[in-house]
Design an enzyme around this catalytic site. Structure first.
Site, PDB file in Angstrom:
ATOM      1  CD  GLU A  54      -1.622  -2.360   1.648  1.00  0.00           C
ATOM      2  OE1 GLU A  54      -0.473  -2.471   2.129  1.00  0.00           O
ATOM      3  OE2 GLU A  54      -2.419  -3.299   1.555  1.00  0.00           O
ATOM      4  NE  ARG A  84      -4.235   2.511   3.417  1.00  0.00           N
ATOM      5  CZ  ARG A  84      -3.709   1.335   3.699  1.00  0.00           C
ATOM      6  NH1 ARG A  84      -2.490   1.244   4.179  1.00  0.00           N
ATOM      7  NH2 ARG A  84      -4.376   0.224   3.515  1.00  0.00           N
TER       8      ARG A  84
END
Length: 152
Positions: A59, A104
């Protein structure tokens, strides 16, 4: 050797975190005034502000290698606009699996207007205590779970 001002800043942040932590419980009516002092004292001397977090996955490539990397994570008393900025890398609980954490990049905070590439979807504005996070890896197909709430 660490300078005296660095130690003072660290102690100030630690005390601020201890107070904020106790205030959360106090505002919800869970603890008494005496317990607030005990909570501040305990958090200040025994609580941890900084953690190592191991992150593995595709990610956040290229920021963090797919094989994994260790991140130094600092807890903050509250995620507000003076401490967290758009573009920061954040660690948050996975909304689908509460035992897991996600790493993130913060893409938008309250007040930002979110517009889709799909013209059929209506734009919306992130409300108070809401944020939008994204993965850095542009090659992955986006998995939209919705926007995440910073403060429960």
């Amino acid at each position: 050797m660490v300078s005296h001002t660095t130690w003072l800043r660290y102690l100030a942040r630690r005390f601020e975190y201890s107070l904020a932590n106790a205030a959360k419980s106090y505002q919800h009516g869970k603890i008494t005034n005496t317990e607030v002092g005990d909570n501040v004292w305990k958090t200040f001397f025994q609580g941890k502000l900084t953690f190592l977090h191991w992150n593995k996955g595709e990610e956040m490539v290229p920021t963090i290698a797919a094989e994994g990397g260790t991140l130094l994570v600092r807890k903050i008393p509250a995620a507000d606009s003076q401490r967290v900025f758009v573009g920061d890398v954040v660690v948050l609980k996975d909304p689908e699996q509460s035992d897991n954490y996600l790493v993130r990049r913060l893409a938008a905070i309250e007040g930002y207007e979110m517009v889709s590439k799909d013209e059929k979807e209506e734009p919306f504005i992130l409300e108070k205590d809401q944020c939008w996070v994204l993965a850095d890896n542009e090659k992955l197909k986006p998995k939209i779970v919705g926007y995440l709430v910073l403060f429960p």
